[in-house]
Scaffold this motif. Structure first.
Motif, PDB file in Angstrom:
ATOM      1  N   GLU A 112       0.832  -1.207   0.000  1.00 33.93           N
ATOM      2  CA  GLU A 112       0.000   0.000   0.000  1.00 33.93           C
ATOM      3  C   GLU A 112       0.861   1.249   0.000  1.00 33.93           C
ATOM      4  O   GLU A 112       0.547   2.238  -0.668  1.00 33.93           O
ATOM      5  CB  GLU A 112      -0.921  -0.019   1.224  1.00 33.93           C
ATOM      6  N   SER A 113       1.958   1.238   0.756  1.00 38.61           N
ATOM      7  CA  SER A 113       2.840   2.403   0.827  1.00 38.61           C
ATOM      8  C   SER A 113       3.566   2.656  -0.495  1.00 38.61           C
ATOM      9  O   SER A 113       4.047   3.761  -0.745  1.00 38.61           O
ATOM     10  CB  SER A 113       3.862   2.218   1.952  1.00 38.61           C
ATOM     11  N   MET A 114       3.646   1.628  -1.364  1.00 37.90           N
ATOM     12  CA  MET A 114       4.307   1.746  -2.661  1.00 37.90           C
ATOM     13  C   MET A 114       3.302   2.007  -3.781  1.00 37.90           C
ATOM     14  O   MET A 114       3.650   2.007  -4.955  1.00 37.90           O
ATOM     15  CB  MET A 114       5.100   0.468  -2.954  1.00 37.90           C
ATOM     16  N   GLY A 115       2.040   2.254  -3.401  1.00 33.96           N
ATOM     17  CA  GLY A 115       1.017   2.554  -4.387  1.00 33.96           C
ATOM     18  C   GLY A 115       0.377   1.331  -5.009  1.00 33.96           C
ATOM     19  O   GLY A 115      -0.353   1.452  -5.998  1.00 33.96           O
ATOM     20  N   ARG A 117      -2.361  -1.240  -4.848  1.00 32.10           N
ATOM     21  CA  ARG A 117      -3.635  -1.453  -4.176  1.00 32.10           C
ATOM     22  C   ARG A 117      -3.975  -2.939  -4.169  1.00 32.10           C
ATOM     23  O   ARG A 117      -4.117  -3.555  -5.226  1.00 32.10           O
ATOM     24  CB  ARG A 117      -4.749  -0.668  -4.873  1.00 32.10           C
TER      25      ARG A 117
END
Length: 233
Positions: A112-115, A117
């Motif tokens: 999630e932190s790396m985009g 989803r």
């Protein structure tokens, strides 16, 4: 006062009706049920057994209970690229960086932190399928209960609740009631001689004040020399 608290994974075998073929279901993936394998596990089983025994898969399909079309569909499906492979690399890296301590909820935050989803349930299934299990269990939920502060008294009544006269053994307990306004608690003390209540208190909280008030009222009914044993669970 008296207290009443006294002290499979096994090898699954299958054989043809003629008894000529027997093999072990060693190729099944984790999570498959040996007694009721799915089409994918049956396909792996037929392929492995055919190669091991030197017989055609077509001759084994009726024994395994797999349709020919299903068998070839599963073979083609297993040749397709794994759509979870890129995500698995991220999950595996995050898991190793955590020194194999994080569960799926914490690992889910990394993609999630790396985009990327992705649902937490997908991360959970991926970690379970590939054996990415945390080495340490999660911490227990905090509780302020520290155990009994004092040693429990001996069970003087010893389950003998017969009384020849009043005010010998008394029994008490706390009962919870649900009423439209919420919860209410009844704390009575009962005389074992006739089963009648000696005293009782009612409150909205099962606290010491409720029990102590009941005991005070009950003791005020005693005559000189009367010293009943009070028994509670």
């Amino acid at each position: 006062m008296s207290n009443g608290n006294d002290g499979r994974r096994r090898n699954s075998t299958s054989r043809s009706r003629s008894g000529r073929a027997r093999w072990s279901c060693r190729g099944k993936e984790p999570g498959a049920d040996p007694e009721n394998p799915a089409s994918r596990e049956k396909t792996i089983l037929v392929k492995t057994a055919g190669e091991t025994l030197g017989v055609t898969a077509r001759s084994l399909l009726p024994v395994a209970g797999v349709a020919r079309s299903t068998y070839h569909y599963q073979l083609n499906a297993m040749k397709r690229p794994d759509k979870d492979a890129p995500l698995l690399e991220l999950v595996r890296e995050a898991f190793e960086n955590s020194e194999r301590r994080y569960g799926y909820k914490r690992i889910h935050l990394e993609p999630e932190s790396m985009g990327v989803r992705v649902s937490a349930k997908r991360i959970m299934r991926l970690m379970t399928r590939h054996g990415l299990v945390p080495l340490f269990k999660s911490a227990k939920r905090y509780s302020s209960y520290k155990g009994e502060l004092t040693k429990a008294p001996k069970n003087l009544v010893n389950r003998d609740f017969h009384a020849e006269r009043p005010n010998m053994p008394w029994v008490t307990d706390l009962t919870e009631f649900s009423i439209p306004a919420g919860k209410a608690y009844l704390s009575p003390v009962i005389d074992c001689h006739d089963g009648m209540p000696v005293a009782w208190t009612i409150g909205t909280s099962p606290n010491a004040e409720l029990a102590n008030g009941m005991l005070t009222d009950a003791c005020s009914t005693l005559k000189d020399g009367e010293k009943p044993i009070i028994h509670s669970d």
